[in-house]
Design a protein around this motif. Structure first.
Motif, PDB file in Angstrom:
ATOM      1  N   ARG A 192       0.852  -1.188   0.000  1.00 54.63           N
ATOM      2  CA  ARG A 192       0.000   0.000   0.000  1.00 54.63           C
ATOM      3  C   ARG A 192       0.884   1.233   0.000  1.00 54.63           C
ATOM      4  O   ARG A 192       2.082   1.150   0.271  1.00 54.63           O
ATOM      5  N   VAL A 193       0.287   2.378  -0.303  1.00 46.57           N
ATOM      6  CA  VAL A 193       1.003   3.639  -0.212  1.00 46.57           C
ATOM      7  C   VAL A 193       0.528   4.346   1.055  1.00 46.57           C
ATOM      8  O   VAL A 193      -0.650   4.726   1.147  1.00 46.57           O
ATOM      9  N   PRO A 245      -0.636   6.940   3.802  1.00 50.45           N
ATOM     10  CA  PRO A 245      -1.280   8.233   3.553  1.00 50.45           C
ATOM     11  C   PRO A 245      -0.313   9.420   3.530  1.00 50.45           C
ATOM     12  O   PRO A 245      -0.440  10.308   2.687  1.00 50.45           O
ATOM     13  N   SER A 246       0.649   9.460   4.449  1.00 45.43           N
ATOM     14  CA  SER A 246       1.581  10.592   4.479  1.00 45.43           C
ATOM     15  C   SER A 246       2.438  10.629   3.222  1.00 45.43           C
ATOM     16  O   SER A 246       2.749  11.705   2.688  1.00 45.43           O
ATOM     17  N   VAL A 247       2.841   9.451   2.738  1.00 45.30           N
ATOM     18  CA  VAL A 247       3.629   9.369   1.505  1.00 45.30           C
ATOM     19  C   VAL A 247       2.776   9.775   0.310  1.00 45.30           C
ATOM     20  O   VAL A 247       3.218  10.509  -0.577  1.00 45.30           O
ATOM     21  N   MET A 248       1.511   9.332   0.288  1.00 47.76           N
ATOM     22  CA  MET A 248       0.634   9.670  -0.823  1.00 47.76           C
ATOM     23  C   MET A 248       0.385  11.172  -0.893  1.00 47.76           C
ATOM     24  O   MET A 248       0.376  11.762  -1.974  1.00 47.76           O
ATOM     25  N   PHE A 293       5.192  -1.786  -9.431  1.00 48.54           N
ATOM     26  CA  PHE A 293       4.190  -1.512 -10.463  1.00 48.54           C
ATOM     27  C   PHE A 293       2.841  -1.154  -9.839  1.00 48.54           C
ATOM     28  O   PHE A 293       2.156  -0.234 -10.281  1.00 48.54           O
ATOM     29  N   ARG A 294       2.454  -1.895  -8.803  1.00 47.10           N
ATOM     30  CA  ARG A 294       1.166  -1.637  -8.158  1.00 47.10           C
ATOM     31  C   ARG A 294       1.133  -0.217  -7.578  1.00 47.10           C
ATOM     32  O   ARG A 294       0.132   0.507  -7.723  1.00 47.10           O
ATOM     33  N   ALA A 295       2.219   0.198  -6.933  1.00 45.39           N
ATOM     34  CA  ALA A 295       2.275   1.535  -6.348  1.00 45.39           C
ATOM     35  C   ALA A 295       2.263   2.612  -7.430  1.00 45.39           C
ATOM     36  O   ALA A 295       1.628   3.665  -7.264  1.00 45.39           O
ATOM     37  N   VAL A 296       2.962   2.371  -8.531  1.00 49.71           N
ATOM     38  CA  VAL A 296       2.982   3.359  -9.617  1.00 49.71           C
ATOM     39  C   VAL A 296       1.599   3.501 -10.237  1.00 49.71           C
ATOM     40  O   VAL A 296       1.161   4.609 -10.590  1.00 49.71           O
ATOM     41  N   HIS A 297       0.868   2.398 -10.377  1.00 47.64           N
ATOM     42  CA  HIS A 297      -0.523   2.493 -10.844  1.00 47.64           C
ATOM     43  C   HIS A 297      -1.335   3.390  -9.910  1.00 47.64           C
ATOM     44  O   HIS A 297      -2.131   4.223 -10.376  1.00 47.64           O
TER      45      HIS A 297
END
Length: 361
Positions: free
Chosen positions: A106-107, A109-112, A139-143
């Motif tokens: 997962r990404v 929240p603070s990073v997102m 790849f999942r995070a980049v999507h």
């Protein structure tokens, strides 16, 4: 802001600024050019960084601010504050991450929030990174970042055009993202932890040969707050810094002062226009060092070099020479820039195929 636009500005003096936020990184990649690690705490004072970026004005600012490290997303709050201050003055920001957070699936929240505040996000991916962060997780995070509306790219690194890893990863990126995510492909160079095993740095041109250096165009804030006119890691880390490559310090200087020194230095103008080897030959100075960059670093100790540069590149004439060289360096577009300074065989990937519709900021 797409990758091609960012790279296309690279030859223009002071069009960009590189900020190293920290040398700390939770990964321990064997090729890390900065020698980053989880225990390293070397980083510029955050207040100095904020003040320095806060000194941008609408009339005097870089077009692009590149946030890097180490791992800049270990400091998501600082990333957000710097991005907001840069944007308030009209600058755009780009961020390069090693994707440490992707292995959680997962990404955070603070990073997102930090990523959503920049204008371009680039994921670093190569064989050493994949030993710690699975490709599928990256790849999942980049999507996810693309879904948030942020322009994305990959920063891919290998041992050269014949590296089977580069053939594999570029094919995988193309298949995963339908050719709509560009990649900047570079070759590992013997800096940081790669110094003991990577191929030697490219040798420089012969004495007197004209070979301009676009890498002396964008100021770089080093991990101690010093500002250098070169992004070669050996130069960024060298202390004392070569006098002709030292532009100031973020504790005492603002962007206007750094930009003025970068633009008005006759020696830097000559390095960007004809290159260090040609400048040395014109000055009657013997070439020093085993590489192009070694030769450049040696110029600062030669008074004859400064005298020759002033005679040719001072004042309005020097400014015109500098601008002419920048336009020549950018004439082939971002693909041409990468052919000269990255892995030439993969240069076309710096521009993605056109999307079916819409776009990112």
């Amino acid at each position: 802001m797409e990758l091609g636009e960012l790279v296309g500005r690279r030859p223009f003096p002071a069009a960009g600024l590189l900020l190293g936020l920290t040398r700390r990184c939770p990964l321990s990649c064997s090729h890390c050019s900065t020698g980053s690690s989880a225990t390293t705490r070397e980083e510029p004072d955050a207040n100095h960084l904020v003040r320095f970026v806060g000194s941008f004005t609408e009339e005097n600012r870089p077009d692009v601010v590149m946030l890097t490290g180490g791992e800049p997303l270990l400091l998501p709050g600082l990333v957000g504050e710097l991005s907001a201050r840069a944007r308030a003055a009209g600058s755009r920001t780009a961020l390069l991450s090693g994707m440490f957070f992707a292995r959680s699936g997962r990404v955070p929240p603070s990073v997102m929030r930090a990523i959503e505040g920049v204008d371009h996000f680039s994921a670093s991916l190569d064989a050493p990174h994949e030993r710690e962060i699975p490709r599928a997780d990256v790849f999942r995070a980049v999507h996810r970042v693309r879904e948030a509306g942020v322009a994305v790219s990959f920063h891919l690194t290998g041992t050269g055009a014949d590296d089977p890893y580069l053939a594999d990863i570029t094919r995988a990126v193309d298949e995963e993202f339908g050719g709509q995510v560009p990649s900047l492909v570079n070759e590992v160079r013997p800096f940081g932890r790669a110094a003991s095993w990577a191929a030697p740095a490219r040798t420089g041109p012969g004495a007197g040969e004209v070979s301009p250096c676009a890498m002396a165009a964008w100021p770089v804030v080093a991990f101690d707050g010093a500002v250098l006119a070169c992004c070669n890691q050996d130069t960024v880390d060298l202390r004392p810094a070569p006098s002709h490559l030292y532009l100031g310090h973020i504790a005492t200087d603002d962007w206007a002062a750094v930009r003025r020194r970068a633009l008005e230095s006759p020696v830097l103008r000559m390095v960007r226009t004809v290159g260090p080897a040609h400048l040395a030959a014109r000055s009657g100075v013997p070439s020093r060092g085993a590489s192009y960059c070694d030769g450049c670093r040696a110029l600062g100790s030669e008074s004859a070099v400064a005298d020759e540069a002033r005679s040719v590149a001072a004042g309005a004439v020097g400014a015109l020479l500098d601008l002419t060289a920048a336009h020549r360096g950018a004439a082939e577009g971002p693909v041409g820039v990468v052919r000269h300074h990255g892995c030439a065989a993969y240069a076309p990937l710096v521009v993605a195929r056109a999307p079916a519709g819409g776009g990112s900021r």
